[in-house]
Design a protein around this motif. Structure first.
Motif, PDB file in Angstrom:
ATOM      1  N   SER A  82       0.815  -1.212   0.081  1.00  0.00           N
ATOM      2  CA  SER A  82       0.101  -0.015   0.008  1.00  0.00           C
ATOM      3  C   SER A  82       0.961   1.353  -0.087  1.00  0.00           C
ATOM      4  CB  SER A  82      -0.989  -0.129   1.040  1.00  0.00           C
ATOM      5  OG  SER A  82      -0.194  -0.004   2.428  1.00  0.00           O
ATOM      6  N   PHE A  83       0.317   2.269  -0.647  1.00  0.00           N
ATOM      7  CA  PHE A  83       1.016   3.603  -0.774  1.00  0.00           C
ATOM      8  C   PHE A  83      -0.112   4.725  -0.676  1.00  0.00           C
ATOM      9  CE2 PHE A  83       0.771   1.719  -4.802  1.00  0.00           C
ATOM     10  CZ  PHE A  83       0.389   2.687  -5.707  1.00  0.00           C
ATOM     11  N   THR A  84       0.271   5.998  -0.567  1.00  0.00           N
ATOM     12  CA  THR A  84      -0.632   7.093  -0.595  1.00  0.00           C
ATOM     13  C   THR A  84      -0.181   8.031  -1.910  1.00  0.00           C
ATOM     14  OG1 THR A  84      -1.096   6.857   1.486  1.00  0.00           O
ATOM     15  CG2 THR A  84      -1.820   8.730   0.511  1.00  0.00           C
ATOM     16  N   LEU A  85      -1.129   8.287  -2.946  1.00  0.00           N
ATOM     17  CA  LEU A  85      -0.944   9.476  -3.862  1.00  0.00           C
ATOM     18  C   LEU A  85      -1.724  10.717  -3.450  1.00  0.00           C
ATOM     19  CD1 LEU A  85      -1.326   7.203  -7.168  1.00  0.00           C
ATOM     20  CD2 LEU A  85       0.690   8.038  -6.070  1.00  0.00           C
ATOM     21  N   GLY A  86      -1.016  11.770  -2.762  1.00  0.00           N
ATOM     22  CA  GLY A  86      -1.992  12.986  -2.397  1.00  0.00           C
ATOM     23  C   GLY A  86      -2.566  12.371  -1.056  1.00  0.00           C
ATOM     24  N   SER A  87      -3.907  12.443  -1.194  1.00  0.00           N
ATOM     25  CA  SER A  87      -4.725  11.858  -0.098  1.00  0.00           C
ATOM     26  C   SER A  87      -5.245  10.438  -0.472  1.00  0.00           C
ATOM     27  CB  SER A  87      -5.766  12.790   0.246  1.00  0.00           C
ATOM     28  OG  SER A  87      -5.162  14.079   0.706  1.00  0.00           O
ATOM     29  N   VAL A  88      -5.022   9.855  -1.482  1.00  0.00           N
ATOM     30  CA  VAL A  88      -5.708   8.754  -2.147  1.00  0.00           C
ATOM     31  C   VAL A  88      -4.860   7.424  -1.572  1.00  0.00           C
ATOM     32  CG1 VAL A  88      -6.581   7.613  -4.265  1.00  0.00           C
ATOM     33  CG2 VAL A  88      -6.688  10.167  -4.007  1.00  0.00           C
ATOM     34  N   GLU A  89      -5.661   6.510  -0.836  1.00  0.00           N
ATOM     35  CA  GLU A  89      -4.974   5.457  -0.485  1.00  0.00           C
ATOM     36  C   GLU A  89      -5.066   4.516  -1.695  1.00  0.00           C
ATOM     37  OE1 GLU A  89      -3.437   4.761   2.583  1.00  0.00           O
ATOM     38  OE2 GLU A  89      -4.171   6.830   3.131  1.00  0.00           O
ATOM     39  N   CYS A  90      -3.807   3.652  -1.910  1.00  0.00           N
ATOM     40  CA  CYS A  90      -3.724   2.765  -2.791  1.00  0.00           C
ATOM     41  C   CYS A  90      -3.347   1.463  -2.564  1.00  0.00           C
ATOM     42  CB  CYS A  90      -2.757   3.429  -4.093  1.00  0.00           C
ATOM     43  SG  CYS A  90      -3.299   5.047  -4.654  1.00  0.00           S
ATOM     44  N   VAL A  91      -3.447   0.294  -3.244  1.00  0.00           N
ATOM     45  CA  VAL A  91      -3.018  -0.796  -3.043  1.00  0.00           C
ATOM     46  C   VAL A  91      -2.659  -1.564  -4.463  1.00  0.00           C
ATOM     47  CG1 VAL A  91      -3.342  -3.356  -2.232  1.00  0.00           C
ATOM     48  CG2 VAL A  91      -4.277  -1.254  -1.049  1.00  0.00           C
ATOM     49  N   PHE A  92      -1.278  -2.139  -4.706  1.00  0.00           N
ATOM     50  CA  PHE A  92      -0.904  -2.604  -5.675  1.00  0.00           C
ATOM     51  C   PHE A  92      -1.182  -3.807  -5.988  1.00  0.00           C
ATOM     52  CE2 PHE A  92       2.406  -5.171  -8.439  1.00  0.00           C
ATOM     53  CZ  PHE A  92       2.144  -4.337  -9.512  1.00  0.00           C
ATOM     54  N   ILE A  93      -1.986  -4.517  -6.865  1.00  0.00           N
ATOM     55  CA  ILE A  93      -2.278  -5.912  -7.116  1.00  0.00           C
ATOM     56  C   ILE A  93      -1.454  -6.489  -8.186  1.00  0.00           C
ATOM     57  CG2 ILE A  93      -4.206  -7.707  -7.669  1.00  0.00           C
ATOM     58  CD1 ILE A  93      -4.507  -5.977  -5.002  1.00  0.00           C
ATOM     59  N   GLY A  94      -0.519  -7.201  -7.933  1.00  0.00           N
ATOM     60  CA  GLY A  94       0.452  -7.726  -8.943  1.00  0.00           C
ATOM     61  C   GLY A  94      -0.103  -8.701  -9.819  1.00  0.00           C
ATOM     62  N   ASP A  95       0.712  -9.142 -11.119  1.00  0.00           N
ATOM     63  CA  ASP A  95       0.283  -9.783 -11.940  1.00  0.00           C
ATOM     64  C   ASP A  95      -0.021 -11.387 -11.600  1.00  0.00           C
ATOM     65  OD1 ASP A  95       0.924  -8.182 -14.060  1.00  0.00           O
ATOM     66  OD2 ASP A  95       3.100  -8.585 -14.066  1.00  0.00           O
ATOM     67  N   PHE A  96       0.371 -11.694 -10.319  1.00  0.00           N
ATOM     68  CA  PHE A  96      -0.071 -12.855  -9.569  1.00  0.00           C
ATOM     69  C   PHE A  96      -0.712 -12.922  -8.453  1.00  0.00           C
ATOM     70  CE2 PHE A  96       4.145 -13.430 -11.967  1.00  0.00           C
ATOM     71  CZ  PHE A  96       3.857 -14.121 -13.159  1.00  0.00           C
ATOM     72  N   GLU A  97      -2.138 -12.833  -8.644  1.00  0.00           N
ATOM     73  CA  GLU A  97      -3.010 -12.457  -7.569  1.00  0.00           C
ATOM     74  C   GLU A  97      -3.143 -13.458  -6.497  1.00  0.00           C
ATOM     75  OE1 GLU A  97      -6.656 -10.887  -8.330  1.00  0.00           O
ATOM     76  OE2 GLU A  97      -6.022  -9.591  -9.904  1.00  0.00           O
TER      77      GLU A  97
END
Length: 168
Positions: A82-97
């Motif tokens: 997880s990481f944050t862009l400005g105030s938006v919370e994000c989660v990276f879902i990789g190629d191999f879920e």
């Protein structure tokens, strides 16, 4: 297919799929990955494949890209990270879920050393809260306007009094 899932501060969520080897990310419509939130810069960052890993690079955004509250310039994305862009919370879902989720990124710690005084204290940037809430609400300026009106009335009264005291 790899993707970034996001949630805005207002609770709106969505996802953007990573369909090319290099894509710009931001609020503006001409980006390949668009996240429509005021805290995301128009050209916030760039997502690219480097070797066998996805990498997010901040392009000098106003509100920054953060991990654990600390601003970073570059992130190697891991599945479930997880990481944050400005105030938006994000989660990276990789190629191999089906892979086990990686633990959330953690902010790097920095310890400053010196012979004594404030320089010898460790800095925990994650505990910074800014200046806090405003203690006094800002007025609408009516008090100054009323004071100016009273002063104008007093000047008019003095002028009328002075005019009546003139003897021809």
């Amino acid at each position: 297919m790899a993707k970034i899932q996001y949630t805005t501060p207002e609770g709106l969520s969505g996802e953007v799929e990573l369909t090319a080897e290099r894509m710009t990310l931001g609020r503006a419509e001409d980006n390949m990955l668009v996240i429509d939130d005021a805290s995301v810069s128009s050209r916030h960052g760039e997502v690219a494949i480097e070797g066998d890993a996805w990498v997010l690079t901040d392009l000098g955004s106003t509100n920054g890209t953060k991990i654990g509250g600390e601003r970073v310039e570059r992130i190697e994305l891991a599945h479930g990270g997880s990481f944050t862009l400005g105030s938006v919370e994000c989660v990276f879902i990789g190629d191999f879920e089906e892979a086990a989720p990686a633990p959330a990124y953690s902010a790097p710690t920095r310890t400053m050393t010196s012979t004594g005084g404030y320089g010898a204290m460790a800095i925990d940037r994650g505990r910074r809260t800014g200046f806090g809430p405003k203690t006094k609400p800002k007025g609408n300026g009516a008090g100054a306007l009323i004071g100016l009106g009273v002063l104008a009335l007093a000047v008019c009264a003095y002028a009328a009094f002075s005019f009546t005291q003139l003897t021809p």
